[in-house]
Design a protein around this motif. Sequence first.
Motif, mmCIF file in Angstrom:
data_model
loop_
_atom_site.group_PDB
_atom_site.id
_atom_site.type_symbol
_atom_site.label_atom_id
_atom_site.label_comp_id
_atom_site.label_asym_id
_atom_site.label_seq_id
_atom_site.Cartn_x
_atom_site.Cartn_y
_atom_site.Cartn_z
ATOM 1 N N LEU A 66 0.831 -1.215 0.000
ATOM 2 C CA LEU A 66 0.000 0.000 0.000
ATOM 3 C C LEU A 66 0.860 1.256 0.000
ATOM 4 C CD1 LEU A 66 -3.007 -0.352 2.467
ATOM 5 C CD2 LEU A 66 -3.067 0.027 0.011
ATOM 6 N N ARG A 67 1.880 1.272 0.867
ATOM 7 C CA ARG A 67 2.757 2.447 0.917
ATOM 8 C C ARG A 67 3.436 2.669 -0.429
ATOM 9 N NH1 ARG A 67 3.916 1.184 6.362
ATOM 10 N NH2 ARG A 67 5.428 -0.398 5.727
ATOM 11 N N ARG A 68 3.929 1.575 -1.015
ATOM 12 C CA ARG A 68 4.633 1.703 -2.291
ATOM 13 C C ARG A 68 3.720 2.239 -3.391
ATOM 14 N NH1 ARG A 68 8.002 -3.964 -2.536
ATOM 15 N NH2 ARG A 68 9.480 -3.435 -0.890
ATOM 16 N N MET A 69 2.501 1.679 -3.460
ATOM 17 C CA MET A 69 1.641 2.031 -4.588
ATOM 18 C C MET A 69 0.915 3.350 -4.382
ATOM 19 S SD MET A 69 0.320 -1.797 -5.442
ATOM 20 C CE MET A 69 -0.200 -1.609 -7.118
ATOM 21 N N MET A 70 0.462 3.589 -3.138
ATOM 22 C CA MET A 70 -0.270 4.832 -2.904
ATOM 23 C C MET A 70 0.656 6.044 -2.916
ATOM 24 S SD MET A 70 -3.142 3.771 -0.135
ATOM 25 C CE MET A 70 -3.918 5.378 -0.248
ATOM 26 N N GLY A 71 1.947 5.802 -2.640
ATOM 27 C CA GLY A 71 2.894 6.912 -2.607
ATOM 28 C C GLY A 71 3.440 7.289 -3.962
ATOM 29 N N ARG A 72 3.040 6.531 -4.988
ATOM 30 C CA ARG A 72 3.637 6.716 -6.305
ATOM 31 C C ARG A 72 3.107 7.961 -7.025
ATOM 32 N NH1 ARG A 72 4.283 1.160 -9.051
ATOM 33 N NH2 ARG A 72 2.014 1.140 -9.158
ATOM 34 N N LEU A 73 4.024 8.768 -7.513
ATOM 35 C CA LEU A 73 3.670 9.942 -8.332
ATOM 36 C C LEU A 73 4.458 9.875 -9.634
ATOM 37 C CD1 LEU A 73 3.763 12.857 -5.714
ATOM 38 C CD2 LEU A 73 1.743 11.702 -6.642
ATOM 39 N N VAL A 74 3.808 10.210 -10.725
ATOM 40 C CA VAL A 74 4.455 10.123 -12.029
ATOM 41 C C VAL A 74 4.512 11.505 -12.674
ATOM 42 C CG1 VAL A 74 4.438 8.918 -14.260
ATOM 43 C CG2 VAL A 74 3.442 7.817 -12.257
ATOM 44 N N CYS A 75 5.605 11.786 -13.378
ATOM 45 C CA CYS A 75 5.735 13.073 -14.068
ATOM 46 C C CYS A 75 5.030 13.019 -15.421
ATOM 47 C CB CYS A 75 7.202 13.427 -14.266
ATOM 48 S SG CYS A 75 7.432 14.859 -15.333
ATOM 49 N N ALA A 106 10.907 -9.479 -0.224
ATOM 50 C CA ALA A 106 10.665 -8.316 -1.081
ATOM 51 C C ALA A 106 10.269 -7.073 -0.287
ATOM 52 C CB ALA A 106 9.598 -8.648 -2.123
ATOM 53 N N SER A 107 10.433 -7.126 1.041
ATOM 54 C CA SER A 107 10.141 -5.928 1.832
ATOM 55 C C SER A 107 11.355 -5.011 1.883
ATOM 56 C CB SER A 107 9.723 -6.323 3.255
ATOM 57 O OG SER A 107 10.797 -6.957 3.902
ATOM 58 N N LYS A 108 12.503 -5.541 1.436
ATOM 59 C CA LYS A 108 13.713 -4.709 1.414
ATOM 60 C C LYS A 108 13.621 -3.666 0.295
ATOM 61 C CE LYS A 108 16.380 -8.509 1.350
ATOM 62 N NZ LYS A 108 17.518 -9.435 1.454
ATOM 63 N N ASP A 109 14.596 -2.747 0.269
ATOM 64 C CA ASP A 109 14.576 -1.758 -0.810
ATOM 65 C C ASP A 109 15.029 -2.417 -2.121
ATOM 66 O OD1 ASP A 109 17.317 -1.989 -0.656
ATOM 67 O OD2 ASP A 109 17.654 0.020 0.134
ATOM 68 N N VAL A 110 14.862 -1.683 -3.210
ATOM 69 C CA VAL A 110 15.115 -2.228 -4.547
ATOM 70 C C VAL A 110 16.495 -2.886 -4.648
ATOM 71 C CG1 VAL A 110 15.443 -1.585 -6.977
ATOM 72 C CG2 VAL A 110 13.552 -0.617 -5.688
ATOM 73 N N GLU A 111 17.506 -2.194 -4.110
ATOM 74 C CA GLU A 111 18.880 -2.684 -4.203
ATOM 75 C C GLU A 111 19.063 -3.966 -3.388
ATOM 76 O OE1 GLU A 111 20.633 -1.526 -6.504
ATOM 77 O OE2 GLU A 111 22.210 -2.946 -5.936
ATOM 78 N N GLY A 112 18.469 -3.984 -2.196
ATOM 79 C CA GLY A 112 18.564 -5.165 -1.334
ATOM 80 C C GLY A 112 17.905 -6.376 -1.971
ATOM 81 N N VAL A 113 16.734 -6.148 -2.573
ATOM 82 C CA VAL A 113 16.029 -7.250 -3.240
ATOM 83 C C VAL A 113 16.847 -7.728 -4.437
ATOM 84 C CG1 VAL A 113 13.915 -7.948 -4.432
ATOM 85 C CG2 VAL A 113 13.767 -6.400 -2.479
ATOM 86 N N ARG A 114 17.408 -6.783 -5.165
ATOM 87 C CA ARG A 114 18.198 -7.166 -6.331
ATOM 88 C C ARG A 114 19.346 -8.096 -5.950
ATOM 89 N NH1 ARG A 114 20.852 -3.405 -10.959
ATOM 90 N NH2 ARG A 114 21.797 -2.236 -9.262
ATOM 91 N N VAL A 142 6.367 9.258 -2.653
ATOM 92 C CA VAL A 142 6.273 10.281 -1.614
ATOM 93 C C VAL A 142 7.050 9.871 -0.352
ATOM 94 C CG1 VAL A 142 4.661 11.530 -0.146
ATOM 95 C CG2 VAL A 142 4.025 10.962 -2.480
ATOM 96 N N PHE A 143 7.020 8.563 -0.035
ATOM 97 C CA PHE A 143 7.641 8.091 1.202
ATOM 98 C C PHE A 143 9.111 7.717 1.036
ATOM 99 C CE2 PHE A 143 3.160 6.651 1.131
ATOM 100 C CZ PHE A 143 2.660 7.555 2.064
ATOM 101 N N TYR A 144 9.443 7.069 -0.083
ATOM 102 C CA TYR A 144 10.791 6.497 -0.216
ATOM 103 C C TYR A 144 11.708 7.284 -1.136
ATOM 104 C CZ TYR A 144 8.169 2.473 1.503
ATOM 105 O OH TYR A 144 7.359 1.648 2.231
ATOM 106 N N ASP A 145 11.114 7.972 -2.095
ATOM 107 C CA ASP A 145 11.928 8.619 -3.125
ATOM 108 C C ASP A 145 11.216 9.894 -3.559
ATOM 109 O OD1 ASP A 145 13.630 9.164 -5.258
ATOM 110 O OD2 ASP A 145 12.644 7.738 -6.610
ATOM 111 N N PRO A 146 11.092 10.858 -2.594
ATOM 112 C CA PRO A 146 10.235 12.020 -2.849
ATOM 113 C C PRO A 146 10.774 12.937 -3.950
ATOM 114 C CG PRO A 146 11.404 12.246 -0.766
ATOM 115 C CD PRO A 146 11.725 10.884 -1.278
ATOM 116 N N PRO A 147 9.844 13.571 -4.675
ATOM 117 C CA PRO A 147 10.259 14.557 -5.683
ATOM 118 C C PRO A 147 10.800 15.801 -4.971
ATOM 119 C CG PRO A 147 7.868 14.518 -5.460
ATOM 120 C CD PRO A 147 8.392 13.413 -4.596
#
Length: 218
Positions: free
Chosen positions: A121-130, A196-204, A139-144
Amino acid sequence: MLRLVLLGRPGAGKGTQGAFISEKFKVPRLVMSELLKEEVRSGSELGETIKGYMERGLLVPDDIVYQVLEKRLSEVMERGFVLDGFPRNLEQAEWLDKFLSERGRSLTAVLFFDVDELTVLRRMMGRLVCESCGRSYNVFYDPPPDARRCECGGKLYQRSDDCYEKILRRLDVFNEETSPLIKYYEDKGLLVRIDASKDVEGVRKEVFSTISSLLSPS
Ligand SMILES: [Zn+2]
C-alpha cells in the motif's frame, strides 16, 4: 538456462526485478499484460479480439491468453524466459506445466516476492508520475524535489490504478486466485522465497545470488 516465473502481490517489485534479471542474465522477459498489448498493436485478428475485451474492461479469457503465450514462449524456448503476470491461477499454472513438459522442458524455479499488504500500500499509494518525462517518484521512499513538480519541471500526478480501493481489489484477487500457487509450486519443490520488503537494491542482491546458485548448484 533459466525458465523462471515471478510470483507476488501487486507492488512487490516483480516488474523492476524482472527487468534487472533479464538484463543481467540475458534472458527474455515476458510480461503478460505487455504481450497482450503487443498483440493488439500488431493488428492481428487475435489482437482485435483482445482489444474488444480490453475496451469493455473485461478480463481476456484464458484460451486467448494461452494462444498469445504459446506463440511467444515457443519463440524464446531455446533462450529461456522470465515470466511475469502469468500464471495467475491454478488452472493457468497447470497449463504452463503441460505446455513445457510436452516440449521436454520444465521450470527452473518460481521466485516468490514475499511482502506484506501494508508495504505494498505504501509503495503504490505513494507513487507519483511526471506528466512530461514519465519519471516516477514515491512520496515516502523517493520524494520529488517539490510536492507538485518533477525535477524536470513537469507536473506530477497519481495514476488512477494507484488509489486505495483499486489496490485493495487487486490484493483481493491475488489472495483469492493467485496465492494458492505458492503451495502448488512449494509442493513441486520449485518455490524460492525472496524477502521483497527490502529496498530495490537489497532485493536485487538477493535475487541475483539466488539465481546464481540456481545456475551453478554446488
Ligand atoms: Zn519530469
